[in-house]
Design an enzyme around this catalytic site. Sequence first.
Site, short mmCIF file in Angstrom:
data_model
loop_
_atom_site.label_atom_id
_atom_site.label_comp_id
_atom_site.label_asym_id
_atom_site.label_seq_id
_atom_site.Cartn_x
_atom_site.Cartn_y
_atom_site.Cartn_z
N ARG A 124 38.49 -35.52 -1.92
CA ARG A 124 38.89 -34.73 -0.74
C ARG A 124 37.83 -33.72 -0.32
O ARG A 124 38.12 -32.72 0.32
CB ARG A 124 40.21 -33.99 -0.97
CG ARG A 124 41.36 -34.92 -1.24
CD ARG A 124 42.69 -34.19 -1.10
NE ARG A 124 43.76 -35.09 -1.42
CZ ARG A 124 44.20 -35.34 -2.65
NH1 ARG A 124 43.65 -34.72 -3.68
NH2 ARG A 124 45.17 -36.17 -2.84
N LYS A 146 29.07 -33.99 12.46
CA LYS A 146 29.66 -35.31 12.69
C LYS A 146 29.14 -36.25 11.62
O LYS A 146 27.92 -36.43 11.48
CB LYS A 146 29.23 -35.86 14.06
CG LYS A 146 30.08 -35.39 15.20
CD LYS A 146 29.76 -36.24 16.43
CE LYS A 146 30.45 -35.73 17.66
NZ LYS A 146 30.05 -36.47 18.86
N GLU A 188 15.86 -37.45 22.19
CA GLU A 188 16.87 -36.38 22.04
C GLU A 188 16.26 -35.00 22.31
O GLU A 188 16.92 -34.12 22.87
CB GLU A 188 17.48 -36.40 20.62
CG GLU A 188 18.10 -37.72 20.18
CD GLU A 188 19.42 -38.08 20.87
OE1 GLU A 188 19.91 -37.29 21.70
OE2 GLU A 188 19.94 -39.18 20.57
N ARG A 245 30.56 -29.59 24.21
CA ARG A 245 29.76 -30.49 23.38
C ARG A 245 29.43 -31.81 24.10
O ARG A 245 28.44 -32.47 23.81
CB ARG A 245 30.47 -30.76 22.05
CG ARG A 245 29.58 -31.44 21.02
CD ARG A 245 30.16 -31.33 19.62
NE ARG A 245 29.34 -32.05 18.67
CZ ARG A 245 29.37 -31.86 17.36
NH1 ARG A 245 30.18 -30.96 16.84
NH2 ARG A 245 28.60 -32.56 16.55
N ASN A 249 25.95 -35.48 25.47
CA ASN A 249 25.96 -36.90 25.79
C ASN A 249 25.16 -37.23 27.04
O ASN A 249 25.21 -38.35 27.54
CB ASN A 249 27.40 -37.40 25.99
CG ASN A 249 28.13 -37.48 24.68
OD1 ASN A 249 27.52 -37.81 23.65
ND2 ASN A 249 29.40 -37.16 24.69
N HIS A 256 24.26 -45.76 25.75
CA HIS A 256 25.01 -46.50 24.73
C HIS A 256 25.27 -47.93 25.17
O HIS A 256 25.21 -48.86 24.37
CB HIS A 256 26.36 -45.82 24.46
CG HIS A 256 26.27 -44.73 23.45
ND1 HIS A 256 27.10 -43.63 23.47
CD2 HIS A 256 25.46 -44.57 22.39
CE1 HIS A 256 26.78 -42.84 22.46
NE2 HIS A 256 25.79 -43.38 21.79
N HIS A 268 17.66 -46.10 19.52
CA HIS A 268 18.64 -45.22 20.17
C HIS A 268 17.98 -44.33 21.24
O HIS A 268 18.42 -44.29 22.39
CB HIS A 268 19.34 -44.37 19.11
CG HIS A 268 20.34 -43.41 19.68
ND1 HIS A 268 21.52 -43.82 20.24
CD2 HIS A 268 20.31 -42.06 19.79
CE1 HIS A 268 22.18 -42.76 20.66
NE2 HIS A 268 21.47 -41.68 20.40
N1 LIG Z 1 25.96 -37.36 13.29
C1 LIG Z 1 25.47 -37.20 14.49
O1 LIG Z 1 25.76 -36.23 15.19
C2 LIG Z 1 24.50 -38.22 15.00
C3 LIG Z 1 23.75 -37.96 16.14
C4 LIG Z 1 22.80 -38.89 16.54
C5 LIG Z 1 22.63 -40.07 15.82
N2 LIG Z 1 23.39 -40.30 14.72
C6 LIG Z 1 23.21 -41.52 13.91
O2 LIG Z 1 21.91 -41.48 13.36
C7 LIG Z 1 21.47 -42.82 13.11
C8 LIG Z 1 20.06 -42.97 13.60
O3 LIG Z 1 19.23 -42.07 12.90
P1 LIG Z 1 17.68 -42.35 12.70
O4 LIG Z 1 17.06 -42.66 14.00
O5 LIG Z 1 17.15 -41.24 11.89
O6 LIG Z 1 17.70 -43.75 11.92
P2 LIG Z 1 17.48 -44.19 10.39
O7 LIG Z 1 18.13 -43.28 9.46
O8 LIG Z 1 17.85 -45.63 10.32
O9 LIG Z 1 15.90 -44.05 10.22
C9 LIG Z 1 15.06 -44.90 10.98
C10 LIG Z 1 14.10 -45.69 10.07
O10 LIG Z 1 13.07 -44.82 9.63
C11 LIG Z 1 12.98 -44.85 8.21
N3 LIG Z 1 12.55 -43.51 7.83
C12 LIG Z 1 13.28 -42.37 7.79
N4 LIG Z 1 12.50 -41.32 7.55
C13 LIG Z 1 11.24 -41.79 7.42
C14 LIG Z 1 9.99 -41.17 7.18
N5 LIG Z 1 9.87 -39.85 7.08
N6 LIG Z 1 8.89 -41.95 7.10
C15 LIG Z 1 8.99 -43.30 7.26
N7 LIG Z 1 10.15 -43.93 7.51
C16 LIG Z 1 11.26 -43.18 7.58
C17 LIG Z 1 14.33 -45.27 7.73
O11 LIG Z 1 14.27 -45.86 6.46
C18 LIG Z 1 14.74 -46.26 8.83
O12 LIG Z 1 14.16 -47.52 8.55
C19 LIG Z 1 22.46 -43.73 13.80
O13 LIG Z 1 23.28 -44.32 12.83
C20 LIG Z 1 23.28 -42.80 14.68
O14 LIG Z 1 24.60 -43.23 14.87
C21 LIG Z 1 24.31 -39.40 14.30
ZN LIG Z 2 21.81 -39.62 20.70
#
Ligand SMILES: NC(=O)c1ccc[n+]([C@@H]2O[C@H](COP(=O)([O-])OP(=O)(O)OC[C@H]3O[C@@H](n4cnc5c(N)ncnc54)[C@H](O)[C@@H]3O)[C@@H](O)[C@H]2O)c1
Ligand SMILES: [Zn+2]
Length: 373
Positions: A124, A146, A188, A245, A249, A256, A268
Site C-alpha cells: 500500500r 503521475k 516538452e 494541469r 497537454n 497522441h 513522443h
Molecule cells: N508520468 C508522467 O507525468 C509522464 C510524462 C511524460 C511521459 N511519461 C512517460 O515517459 C515515457 C517516456 O520517457 P522517456 O522518453 O524517458 O523514455 P525511456 O524511459 O524509454 O528512455 C528512452 C530510451 O533511452 C534510454 N536511456 C535512458 N537514459 C539514457 C541515458 N542517459 N543514456 C543513454 N540511453 C538512455 C532508455 O533505455 C530507452 O531506451 C513514456 O512511457 C511516457 O508515457 C510520463
Molecule cells: Zn508529453
Amino acid sequence: MTNRIIVKYEQKPCYTIAFETSFDKLIEELEKIYNLSEKKICVVSDTNVYKLYGEEVVSILKSKAKVVTDFVFEAGETSKNLNTVKKLYEKLICDKFDRKDVLVALGGGVVGDLTGFAAATYLRGIDFVQVPTTLLSQVDSSIGGKTGVDFDSYKNMVGAFYQPKLVYANIKTFDTLSLRQFKSGMGEVIKHAFIKRKDQFDYLKENSVKILEEHDGDILTQMVYESCLVKKEVVERDPKEKGERALLNFGHTVGHAVEKLANFELYHGECVIIGVMAALYISYKRGNITISEFRDAYRLITEDYKFSLQIPNIDSKEVLNVTKSDKKMENGKIKFILLKSIGEAYIDTTVTDEEILESIDVIKKNDWSFLNE
Ligand SMILES: NC(=O)c1ccc[n+]([C@@H]2O[C@H](COP(=O)([O-])OP(=O)(O)OC[C@H]3O[C@@H](n4cnc5c(N)ncnc54)[C@H](O)[C@@H]3O)[C@@H](O)[C@H]2O)c1
Ligand SMILES: [Zn+2]
C-alpha cells in the site's frame, strides 16, 4: 545559480528536485530525508541505463545504506506493463522489503512511471526516489506524481498519483543520450516555454547551438531548471488534473493521435511538436497569435531545433478520429489547448473538426510559404 526546487502540496514542502552534474551529491540529498543505515534500497533500472550508470549508483548507495539490491528490465515502452511490475513485486518480497524501505528509479520515463507505480502499490505504498536520465524524464515525467503502466494497447491505463520523496537530476547523463532522444525531450521543453514562459522561448532561441550541438553544461542546467519550474508550478496548483494541469497537454491532443497511428515509430516529443504546430496554426488562424509570432515559433522548431514535422502516411481524418477518441474529453468536447500569445496558453472546448483537419493538412502539405508573405 540556484540548483534546487522544492515542490509543495497544500503549501507543505513535499520533495526537492536537485540539479547536478554528477551523482556525487546523491547520498547527501538522501541523508537529508533518511537515516540510510536503516534502509534497504532497490535500484530499478532498464538494461541500457543500468549498463551505463547502474554500477556507479549502486556502489555510491552501498557506501551508506543497509542493503542495496537491483532490479533491471529490458529497455523500452513494451516493458512498461503489469508483468514487469509483478516481477518487481516478487523481487521485493523475496528480498523482504518492508514499508520503511525505498525504491530508486534510475532511468527515463519508462523506469520512473513503472517504479512509481510499484512503489505506490507495494504494501500500500513505500517511498521512491526519481533519478531521471533522459531530458524528457528530467523536465516532465519525474515531476508531478503521475505513475503507471500500459495495459494491452492502452497507454498509461493503470496508474496512481504518487509523489517521489526526491528527484535527483544529473544533467551529465545527457552525454550518453542519442540526439534523437535528446530532441524528443526538447519537445516538452519547447512546450513548457510556449504555455507559460515567453522569456524561456527567447532563451531557447538564443542558445540553440549551445543546447543542441555543444551540450553546454551551464546552459543545459539553466534550461532544465526553468523548464521544471513551469511543470512544478502547474502541478502544485492542480495536482490531480482538475483544471490548469490540462495546459501541459499543449500539443498532446493531436500529438497522441499521431503517436498512436504511427505505431509508436515516432518518439513522443516528435509527435508533441507536430501537435504543437497544429495548435499554433489554429491559434494563428483564430487571430490569437500574429503571423510574426507564428513565424518565430515555426523557425524555433524547424530551424533552431531541426524538427522535421514529417507526418507518416496517415490520413488527416484518421488523426481527427483518434484525437476525438482520446480520454481528455469534456462532455463530448475536445479540451484543446491554444495560445493567446507565446507564453500564455488556455483551455478551449470550441475547436471544430474543420479547424483540426485544416491544421493537420497544412503540416502534411509542408508548404509554409504563407509565413513569408
Ligand atoms: N508520468 C508522467 O507525468 C509522464 C510524462 C511524460 C511521459 N511519461 C512517460 O515517459 C515515457 C517516456 O520517457 P522517456 O522518453 O524517458 O523514455 P525511456 O524511459 O524509454 O528512455 C528512452 C530510451 O533511452 C534510454 N536511456 C535512458 N537514459 C539514457 C541515458 N542517459 N543514456 C543513454 N540511453 C538512455 C532508455 O533505455 C530507452 O531506451 C513514456 O512511457 C511516457 O508515457 C510520463
Ligand atoms: Zn508529453
